[in-house]
Scaffold this motif. Structure first.
Motif, PDB file in Angstrom:
ATOM      1  N   TRP A   1      -4.616   4.745   0.722  1.00 30.31           N
ATOM      2  CA  TRP A   1      -3.793   3.558   0.915  1.00 30.31           C
ATOM      3  C   TRP A   1      -2.992   3.597   2.209  1.00 30.31           C
ATOM      4  O   TRP A   1      -2.475   2.570   2.648  1.00 30.31           O
ATOM      5  N   THR A   2      -2.856   4.754   2.819  1.00 33.86           N
ATOM      6  CA  THR A   2      -2.053   4.878   4.039  1.00 33.86           C
ATOM      7  C   THR A   2      -2.964   5.021   5.251  1.00 33.86           C
ATOM      8  O   THR A   2      -3.933   5.790   5.218  1.00 33.86           O
TER       9      THR A   2
ATOM     10  N   TRP B   1       1.859  10.037   3.210  1.00 28.91           N
ATOM     11  CA  TRP B   1       0.527   9.486   2.983  1.00 28.91           C
ATOM     12  C   TRP B   1       0.268   9.355   1.485  1.00 28.91           C
ATOM     13  O   TRP B   1       0.491  10.286   0.708  1.00 28.91           O
ATOM     14  N   ARG B   2      -0.253   8.196   1.069  1.00 25.40           N
ATOM     15  CA  ARG B   2      -0.495   7.902  -0.347  1.00 25.40           C
ATOM     16  C   ARG B   2      -1.998   7.806  -0.592  1.00 25.40           C
ATOM     17  O   ARG B   2      -2.689   6.992   0.028  1.00 25.40           O
TER      18      ARG B   2
ATOM     19  N   GLY C   1       3.611   1.318   3.718  1.00 24.30           N
ATOM     20  CA  GLY C   1       2.525   2.214   4.073  1.00 24.30           C
ATOM     21  C   GLY C   1       2.461   2.570   5.536  1.00 24.30           C
ATOM     22  O   GLY C   1       1.562   3.303   5.956  1.00 24.30           O
TER      23      GLY C   1
ATOM     24  N   THR D   1       0.817  -1.212   0.000  1.00 26.20           N
ATOM     25  CA  THR D   1       0.000   0.000   0.000  1.00 26.20           C
ATOM     26  C   THR D   1       0.850   1.261   0.000  1.00 26.20           C
ATOM     27  O   THR D   1       0.367   2.333  -0.362  1.00 26.20           O
ATOM     28  N   GLY D   2       2.105   1.145   0.389  1.00 30.40           N
ATOM     29  CA  GLY D   2       3.010   2.292   0.372  1.00 30.40           C
ATOM     30  C   GLY D   2       3.795   2.418  -0.914  1.00 30.40           C
ATOM     31  O   GLY D   2       4.758   3.188  -0.973  1.00 30.40           O
TER      32      GLY D   2
END
Length: 574
Positions: free
Chosen positions: A393-394, A405-406, A187, A92-93
């Motif tokens: 995602w984050t 943060w994504r 993430g 996710t990161g």
């Protein structure tokens, strides 16, 4: 435990090395330990108080190459991997190339999985004292890691060492009860991972834990994973080379080599399937947005827990209308249909053609990325359909740095007419202004059958001139193991309106998973070279054409690996 009480322990048991020797002796036959091949374990993972069930696969080779992967529906797989030279993590990161203490932590995690001697990865061990872990009386040991340089890893200047790892050994049996390691999670950044082991079983003369309870995150936002091993082999023979990087890793290596900023959204058109969601739709003032989301997401998650429907993705917000008030829909993708209750309804996010891009940074800056998304859609001549949406995602409760943060942005667009490229007339003479360097790349025009890595990669690529003849288009359809790679690449000299074209031939590749990669191309006298990111990059292809120019043989190389390729022309160049 006081120092006075510590003196009452038998002298032998005050020695951490003796305790660890006893722990290792309990793992099984020394010859079996020394003879371990590639250890492969598979099984299930489940978050406590969370209905979704995922899967994991670990591959740990004797030479240090390792791969650990955890997958849940609707979420990018969490991968931690090394090919022996390059260390990386994805999930996710996004993709993170690891160095320094982050890579060193992975070395220790991999070492735990295949029972490497503790002295290979730790500088020393210190006895802290006795403590209780659950109902078991244990010795607590502080394990001081070896620095990255001593493990053959690239150090990060100025980086501070994390806190020591902790091992807890059963006071009587010396069995390893639990381990705490500071490591990075995709993430989530640096986290303290606490692994409680149980259900030890003997496989090929060596004992392994078949159940692990993994706890991570700060005390006010902890996550707990129950990991159950269902199969374990000590001499596995995986197909191909699963320790080599995926396309997204190559894209990140190319980005680093090019010096391109990590926060470039990288907008691209992709195809996606319609996704079922559980959501709440409300209207609110712009300044009330965060307050509303803080209410909606727990409300939706609580309903899914009650009806036992598993989430199938990350939380999202879709904006149906902007103005003095925002008409928004927020929720979570789900694995199946359910009965709504109150405000929580069954809904969906649209499929078809969408433009997507990644915002990296604080939520307060999302409006600027939305503006860039709208500008990109307009510049590409696309027609928006419906409102855009964001996927988070984050987890800010784990990653406390807003700069990391994504948030992925999506905008559905009207389908584009499909051009019949086979029927498009090829340009005859080179157009005025096409450079000699680009003209040499015309040798690629046509369709090529591609094989590589002993058959691990196979498929076709097709090159053709874009209308006007100033850019070369490559269409890719390859299988890499079980993964299908499809995409389009635009190759030529970059040129802004009213300016001279750039000297080098560069390209951008867009794949069906939404990744973009940049390259530099050069065709010589019977040769072809491609570099990821910039000329001289460690990610590179070098090949040579046969005398009739219908076969191209060469190899891609990258840190710690590479693949040989052969491309054979199957259609005449037009």
């Amino acid at each position: 435990m006081t120092s006075a009480l510590l003196l009452l322990l038998p002298p032998l048991l005050q020695d951490p090395a003796s305790l660890l020797a006893a722990q290792r002796a309990g793992l099984g036959d020394p010859a079996a330990l020394a003879g371990l091949g590639t250890v492969r374990s598979r099984g299930k993972v489940k978050f406590e108080d969370y209905p979704a069930v995922g899967s994991f696969t670990d591959l740990l080779a004797p030479d240090g190459r390792s791969r650990q992967e955890v997958a849940f529906e609707g979420v990018p797989p969490a991968v931690r991997c090394t090919n022996g030279k390059l260390y990386w993590m994805s999930g996710t990161g996004g993709v993170e190339i690891k160095k320094g203490w982050s890579a060193a932590a992975d070395v220790r995690l991999f070492a735990l999985g295949r029972h490497r001697d503790w002295r290979e990865v730790y500088a020393r061990a210190e006895l802290v004292g006795e403590t209780q872990v659950g109902e078991r009386a244990c010795y607590e040991l502080a394990m001081l890691p070896k620095p990255p340089a001593e493990l053959g890893l690239e150090a990060v200047p100025g980086e501070e060492a994390p806190a020591p790892d902790v091992w807890w050994l059963d006071r009587d049996s010396k069995e390893l009860v639990a381990v705490a390691v500071y490591a990075t999670l995709s993430g989530a950044g640096w986290q303290r991972l606490v692994m409680d082991y149980s259900d030890w079983r003997t496989v090929a003369g060596v004992r392994f834990p078949f159940r692990t309870r993994l706890t991570f995150g700060p005390p006010d936002h902890q996550g707990v994973l129950a990991i159950t091993c269902e199969s374990l082999e000590t001499h596995a023979k995986p197909q191909g080379d699963p320790f080599q990087p995926e396309d997204a890793v190559f894209a990140e290596l190319a980005r680093i080599a090019s010096g391109k900023a990590a926060n470039d959204p990288g907008f691209a058109v992709t195809q996606r399937k319609e996704t079922l969601t559980a959501s709440v739709r409300v209207r609110c003032k712009p300044e009330q947005l965060q307050q509303q989301l803080a209410i909606i997401f727990p409300e939706v998650m609580g309903h899914l827990n009650r009806v036992q429907v598993a989430p199938a993705g990350a939380p999202f917000t879709r904006y149906h209308a902007f103005g003095d008030e925002i008409d928004l829909e927020a929720g979570i993708p789900v694995s199946g249909k359910f009965d709504g209750n109150g405000r929580v309804k069954l809904s969906s996010l649209p499929g078809g053609e969408v433009v997507s891009g990644m915002h990296v940074g604080p939520y307060e800056e999302l409006s600027r990325t939305h503006e860039l998304l709208a500008q990109w859609v307009a510049a590409e001549g696309l027609t928006p359909q419906g409102g855009p949406w964001e996927v988070y995602w984050t987890d800010p409760g784990l990653e406390r740095d807003p700069a990391k943060w994504r948030t992925e942005l999506f905008q559905q667009v009207a389908p584009r007419p499909q051009a019949d490229s086979e029927a498009s007339p090829a340009p005859g003479a080179a157009p005025a202004g096409r450079s000699a360097a680009l003209e040499r790349l015309g040798i690629m025009v046509g369709t090529w059958k591609v094989t590589g890595g002993g058959g691990a990669v196979h498929g076709e690529v097709r090159f053709e001139w874009l209308e006007g003849g100033h850019f070369l288009i490559q269409r890719v359809d390859l299988m890499h193991g079980e993964q299908r790679v499809q995409g389009i690449e635009v190759i030529g000299h970059q040129r802004q309106a009213g300016e001279e074209p750039a000297a080098e031939i560069t390209s951008r590749f867009y794949d069906s998973a939404g990744n973009t990669s940049d390259f530099v191309w050069e065709a010589g006298e019977g040769t072809l070279s491609i570099w990821g990111g910039q000329r001289g990059s460690e990610v590179a292809f070098h090949g040579r054409f046969s005398a009739d120019r219908n076969t191209l043989t060469g190899a891609w190389s990258w840190p710690g690996g590479g693949l040989e390729f052969t491309s054979t022309r199957v259609l005449e160049a037009r």
